[in-house]
Scaffold this motif. Sequence first.
Motif, PDB file in Angstrom:
ATOM      1  N   ILE A  20      10.560  45.516  34.003  1.00  0.00           N
ATOM      2  CA  ILE A  20      10.651  44.613  33.095  1.00  0.00           C
ATOM      3  C   ILE A  20       9.558  44.938  31.754  1.00  0.00           C
ATOM      4  O   ILE A  20       9.905  44.944  30.649  1.00  0.00           O
ATOM      5  CB  ILE A  20       9.872  43.314  33.624  1.00  0.00           C
ATOM      6  CG1 ILE A  20      10.054  42.214  32.604  1.00  0.00           C
ATOM      7  CG2 ILE A  20       8.700  43.670  34.272  1.00  0.00           C
ATOM      8  CD1 ILE A  20      11.482  42.017  31.975  1.00  0.00           C
ATOM      9  N   SER A  21       8.533  46.057  32.160  1.00  0.00           N
ATOM     10  CA  SER A  21       7.565  46.499  31.106  1.00  0.00           C
ATOM     11  C   SER A  21       8.242  47.223  30.074  1.00  0.00           C
ATOM     12  O   SER A  21       7.875  47.397  28.866  1.00  0.00           O
ATOM     13  CB  SER A  21       6.451  47.091  31.525  1.00  0.00           C
ATOM     14  OG  SER A  21       6.828  48.294  32.141  1.00  0.00           O
ATOM     15  N   GLN A  22       9.196  47.897  30.604  1.00  0.00           N
ATOM     16  CA  GLN A  22      10.253  48.623  29.578  1.00  0.00           C
ATOM     17  C   GLN A  22      11.168  47.820  28.766  1.00  0.00           C
ATOM     18  O   GLN A  22      11.319  48.323  27.483  1.00  0.00           O
ATOM     19  CB  GLN A  22      10.916  49.841  30.226  1.00  0.00           C
ATOM     20  CG  GLN A  22      10.118  50.950  31.244  1.00  0.00           C
ATOM     21  CD  GLN A  22      11.162  51.717  32.020  1.00  0.00           C
ATOM     22  OE1 GLN A  22      11.833  51.356  33.239  1.00  0.00           O
ATOM     23  NE2 GLN A  22      11.393  52.833  31.633  1.00  0.00           N
ATOM     24  N   ILE A  23      11.593  47.004  29.094  1.00  0.00           N
ATOM     25  CA  ILE A  23      12.378  46.085  28.476  1.00  0.00           C
ATOM     26  C   ILE A  23      11.363  45.344  27.434  1.00  0.00           C
ATOM     27  O   ILE A  23      11.744  45.228  26.027  1.00  0.00           O
ATOM     28  CB  ILE A  23      13.175  44.873  29.398  1.00  0.00           C
ATOM     29  CG1 ILE A  23      13.854  45.640  30.354  1.00  0.00           C
ATOM     30  CG2 ILE A  23      14.196  43.746  28.483  1.00  0.00           C
ATOM     31  CD1 ILE A  23      15.237  46.455  29.825  1.00  0.00           C
ATOM     32  N   MET A  24      10.164  44.949  27.907  1.00  0.00           N
ATOM     33  CA  MET A  24       9.363  44.166  26.844  1.00  0.00           C
ATOM     34  C   MET A  24       9.037  44.943  25.725  1.00  0.00           C
ATOM     35  O   MET A  24       8.571  44.631  24.855  1.00  0.00           O
ATOM     36  CB  MET A  24       8.144  43.484  27.888  1.00  0.00           C
ATOM     37  CG  MET A  24       8.713  42.396  28.758  1.00  0.00           C
ATOM     38  SD  MET A  24       7.360  41.379  29.455  1.00  0.00           S
ATOM     39  CE  MET A  24       6.279  42.540  30.263  1.00  0.00           C
ATOM     40  N   ALA A  25       8.898  46.389  26.315  1.00  0.00           N
ATOM     41  CA  ALA A  25       8.277  47.369  25.321  1.00  0.00           C
ATOM     42  C   ALA A  25       9.174  47.477  24.076  1.00  0.00           C
ATOM     43  O   ALA A  25       9.046  47.816  22.968  1.00  0.00           O
ATOM     44  CB  ALA A  25       7.813  48.523  25.902  1.00  0.00           C
ATOM     45  N   MET A  26      10.578  47.121  24.152  1.00  0.00           N
ATOM     46  CA  MET A  26      11.595  47.239  23.359  1.00  0.00           C
ATOM     47  C   MET A  26      11.910  45.990  22.569  1.00  0.00           C
ATOM     48  O   MET A  26      12.285  46.027  21.396  1.00  0.00           O
ATOM     49  CB  MET A  26      13.039  47.524  23.863  1.00  0.00           C
ATOM     50  CG  MET A  26      13.060  48.737  24.719  1.00  0.00           C
ATOM     51  SD  MET A  26      14.847  48.657  25.226  1.00  0.00           S
ATOM     52  CE  MET A  26      14.708  49.333  27.066  1.00  0.00           C
ATOM     53  N   ILE A  27      11.215  45.038  22.784  1.00  0.00           N
ATOM     54  CA  ILE A  27      11.216  43.601  22.153  1.00  0.00           C
ATOM     55  C   ILE A  27      10.106  43.613  21.080  1.00  0.00           C
ATOM     56  O   ILE A  27       9.188  44.086  21.068  1.00  0.00           O
ATOM     57  CB  ILE A  27      10.958  42.296  23.138  1.00  0.00           C
ATOM     58  CG1 ILE A  27      12.058  42.393  24.216  1.00  0.00           C
ATOM     59  CG2 ILE A  27      10.759  41.089  22.418  1.00  0.00           C
ATOM     60  CD1 ILE A  27      11.897  41.463  25.438  1.00  0.00           C
ATOM     61  N   ASP A  28      10.649  43.247  20.025  1.00  0.00           N
ATOM     62  CA  ASP A  28       9.530  43.000  18.624  1.00  0.00           C
ATOM     63  C   ASP A  28       8.987  41.511  19.141  1.00  0.00           C
ATOM     64  O   ASP A  28       9.524  40.511  18.535  1.00  0.00           O
ATOM     65  CB  ASP A  28      10.555  42.522  17.572  1.00  0.00           C
ATOM     66  CG  ASP A  28      10.400  43.910  16.739  1.00  0.00           C
ATOM     67  OD1 ASP A  28       9.281  44.524  16.852  1.00  0.00           O
ATOM     68  OD2 ASP A  28      11.204  44.217  15.938  1.00  0.00           O
ATOM     69  N   PHE A  29       7.880  41.596  19.699  1.00  0.00           N
ATOM     70  CA  PHE A  29       7.228  40.185  20.292  1.00  0.00           C
ATOM     71  C   PHE A  29       6.756  39.723  18.948  1.00  0.00           C
ATOM     72  O   PHE A  29       6.236  39.986  18.140  1.00  0.00           O
ATOM     73  CB  PHE A  29       6.371  40.384  21.046  1.00  0.00           C
ATOM     74  CG  PHE A  29       6.716  40.498  22.596  1.00  0.00           C
ATOM     75  CD1 PHE A  29       7.369  39.393  23.175  1.00  0.00           C
ATOM     76  CD2 PHE A  29       6.618  41.648  23.406  1.00  0.00           C
ATOM     77  CE1 PHE A  29       8.029  39.319  24.289  1.00  0.00           C
ATOM     78  CE2 PHE A  29       7.213  41.732  24.804  1.00  0.00           C
ATOM     79  CZ  PHE A  29       7.706  40.621  25.248  1.00  0.00           C
ATOM     80  N   ASP A  30       6.750  38.066  19.073  1.00  0.00           N
ATOM     81  CA  ASP A  30       6.263  37.220  18.168  1.00  0.00           C
ATOM     82  C   ASP A  30       5.212  36.701  18.967  1.00  0.00           C
ATOM     83  O   ASP A  30       5.283  35.494  19.356  1.00  0.00           O
ATOM     84  CB  ASP A  30       7.214  36.372  17.781  1.00  0.00           C
ATOM     85  CG  ASP A  30       6.476  35.544  16.575  1.00  0.00           C
ATOM     86  OD1 ASP A  30       5.259  35.675  15.993  1.00  0.00           O
ATOM     87  OD2 ASP A  30       7.033  34.094  16.494  1.00  0.00           O
ATOM     88  N   PHE A  31       3.982  37.536  19.229  1.00  0.00           N
ATOM     89  CA  PHE A  31       3.046  36.897  20.179  1.00  0.00           C
ATOM     90  C   PHE A  31       2.094  35.965  19.207  1.00  0.00           C
ATOM     91  O   PHE A  31       1.592  36.196  18.167  1.00  0.00           O
ATOM     92  CB  PHE A  31       1.996  38.027  20.743  1.00  0.00           C
ATOM     93  CG  PHE A  31       2.646  38.631  21.805  1.00  0.00           C
ATOM     94  CD1 PHE A  31       3.427  38.019  22.851  1.00  0.00           C
ATOM     95  CD2 PHE A  31       2.149  40.269  22.113  1.00  0.00           C
ATOM     96  CE1 PHE A  31       3.876  38.537  24.037  1.00  0.00           C
ATOM     97  CE2 PHE A  31       2.662  40.710  23.128  1.00  0.00           C
ATOM     98  CZ  PHE A  31       3.677  39.849  24.035  1.00  0.00           C
ATOM     99  N   ASN A  32       2.150  34.587  19.593  1.00  0.00           N
ATOM    100  CA  ASN A  32       1.393  33.573  18.664  1.00  0.00           C
ATOM    101  C   ASN A  32       0.321  32.953  19.264  1.00  0.00           C
ATOM    102  O   ASN A  32      -0.510  32.174  19.018  1.00  0.00           O
ATOM    103  CB  ASN A  32       2.136  32.842  18.137  1.00  0.00           C
ATOM    104  CG  ASN A  32       3.336  32.104  18.953  1.00  0.00           C
ATOM    105  OD1 ASN A  32       3.268  32.391  20.137  1.00  0.00           O
ATOM    106  ND2 ASN A  32       4.546  31.632  18.537  1.00  0.00           N
TER     107      ASN A  32
END
Lengths: 426, 468
Positions: A292-304
Amino acid sequence: MTESLVEKLDYEATFDCVQCGYCLPVCPTYIAFKKEKHSPRGRINLVKLAAEERISIDDMQEGIDLCLGCRACETVCPTNVRYGDILMSAVEVLKENKQMDIVEKAARTSSFKFALKNKRVLGLINRGIYAYQSSGMKKAVKMTGILGKSKKMDQMNRAMPDIILSRRITRNVNPFRRKRLSVGFFEGCIMDAFFANVNRLAVKIMQKNNIQVTNIPGQTCCGALQHHTGESEETLKLAMENIEAYEKYDFDYIVNTIGGCGATLKEYDKLFEPGTGWHERAKKFTGKVRDISQIMAMIDFDFNHEIKKNAVYQPSCHLENVQQVFEAPLDVIHQVPGLNYMEMNEKSLCCGSAGIYNILHFDESMQILDLKMENVKKSKPDLIITSNPGCHIQMKLGVEREGLADEIEVKHIVEIAAEACGVRGN
Amino acid sequence: MEHVVLKEFENIMGKRLLTEIDDRMSYGYDGSFGQYIPDCVAQVMSTEEVQRIMEIADWHEIPVCARGASTSLSGGPLPVRGGIVLDFSQWDTKLEIYPDDLIMKVSPGVRTGDIHKLAEAHNLMYPPDPSSSSICTIGGNLAENAGGPRGVKYGVTKDFVIGLEIVTADGKVLRTGGRTVKNVTGYDLTKLIVGSEGTLAVITEATLRLIPKPSDTRTAMIIFEDLYTAGKSISKILTSGVRPSKMEILDHNAINKVEDYAGLGLPREAVAIILVEVDGDPDVLVKELGIVRKALSEIGVENVQVASNKEEEARLWQVRKLVSPAVVSSGYTKISEDATVPLSRIPDMFRKIDEIKKKYNLNIVVFGHAGDGNLHPTINTDMRDPEEVDRVERAVEEIFNYAIELGGTLSGEHGIGTMKKAFLATEMGEEGVAFQQAIKRALDPKNILNPGKIFPEKGEKRLVLRND
């Protein structure tokens, strides 16, 4: 005996070891137990000697039994010794050789052959734990130490995560119609029973970021724990079931949240003879497996959402040493606003959980956990981030044993990402 | 070993005396060849324990083999006659630095890498850097007089030891040398013990000398199309007025193995490449590499590539680092030799080894420390094929003999141990061997300290890679 020991043990692979000793400083059991027979170099030599019948099979047992199987040695080995294969071959020979003691046998039969791969049973376990926790029993036990007679059970109880009921992911999309990144989710049996919330959050995070997630029927236990304890026929069966279940769909990736299971999925091809149809199918399958971390690393997160914590990361050994995923979790962690990431000393050293090692070899496991906690205490975090349920429970256990439960939280990396982007479970 | 003797050892060591067969087997090998079985293993943690064990061993005439991390490539720690193994790997408790005196005091089990780290934290340096630094112990380095790439500029282990605490064969404790660099009081026993491979005394503490840490490094790679020029370049660089801190060479076979393995874009057609590192003040380094470049262009060598940043520098050294993994193919065993020749004879040695490679049909690559003539011909072989092992043994013998013929030595840094003892007289003559044996007999009359090492057995003439 139909097959000779030279054939049953991975004698061939032992010749790759030049006994240089590069594995010694990274081996948790060598560090903890201080003896050469508890090092990869020592174990490989014992397997070689056993194959040559210069020592008996029993003589290699202690060394092999106490190996965590973390495979940190493979990551540093300059000659690429297939340690995992040598270890597995020895575990199988030992299993055959030994009349398993009754307790261990009972524990294995009930959990491996039955519960782990039976989703319904795990669901019941899951609900049982939920009932136990929601009834306030866990708290009562925690406070009064009813289980106090057995210190081991008491500590284990404290380390158990708070459970939420596992629910199936709603399968609302047609998996055959592709439009965006499409992911087949792998639940994993323990993860789904004990950490259903992590799985649910992972799915929600991916869905929120426009990834099509499908949870497919027919998936079963990955077979890791069976494999590590020498139940290879079981593993093979489970692998075939999983390959069959996933190859029906055209996923980009097969994603899981469990470092250990992911590693087993990633090595399915090793279970089959090269050149066979099954080997080909397994290769296709393993090529798609991602943490899952590999997928999450691909995501352009909008951490708010800020997470104002001082955090360390405890990687899953199999995520690093088998799946070779080192940076992706850190990429995600570094993006979280407010989070102060601290590199823990000897971060990649195993925590001593190692599948069911902490149940089969409790005292040794605690020795290794103590080494880990020394390093944790040096960093003084208020958050430990994990990437595998086994490590998660073990780190909670470590925090409990040190009396730091009120000061240090333990959370899966998915929980952190979810919190940072405002995704909630339930 | 008699039960009563074991009991005596156990009285000293308690649980740190290992007698189970799996433990005994696990302390019966090293990075070279052969499996031996000691009668017991003592995981010593103090001078007193070593001293008491030596008293008992002396009384009962029990062989005693000191062992660090067992990374030896020459058989140094192998208990070839059984007896007791002293495992020093756990005795890493003393690691003290005295920055104002530029010295360090260490117990034998301290890892060399930890010595490097502590020195660097005080802006100092302990130069000896065997490639196994992260694993090997200082005790083993002292016993074998270990070297490493920095030898060309700084020397080897013996150049950085100024004092020792030792336990003699009959269990007496004494100190050699002291805390000063200059010290000519009596015989230089420190240098006698260092490199004596555990055959004269057991080392229980060392005082090491440190130097200021160079502030920076720069690295260049030089590519050669003919061997003669490559050889000439080594002397040319070393006489240019610049003293490189490292100077490593890879032959054609090594370059191609690394290229097959990692695909770094190395010149496959080159007959050799040399990596040169200079260390010191950053401004001076640029000048120094300019001098090297100029000296080389005088003999027509123009293909010099200088790393322009730290990443590039790391990439160049990666080439050298990858030789070992690259030469090993699955199922095969790596045999590393360390025959050393005068600088001007390096091309002759390269040519000879290539000849030997073809003659015996073996997989040999050559790399090593060009700056001090210390080469590492490395053979990849199948130890299960007796016929091939036989060819390897003959090839290695020819390499040894040729190194000696060129005025070189059997071993630059690995030690003699069990591997090269058959050739001792070839290099030092019968008289030379006899003189050394006289020292051995005087200090260890009962021959209990690491017996079966350095000196050949009667009639021993051949290299043997197997003991079973």
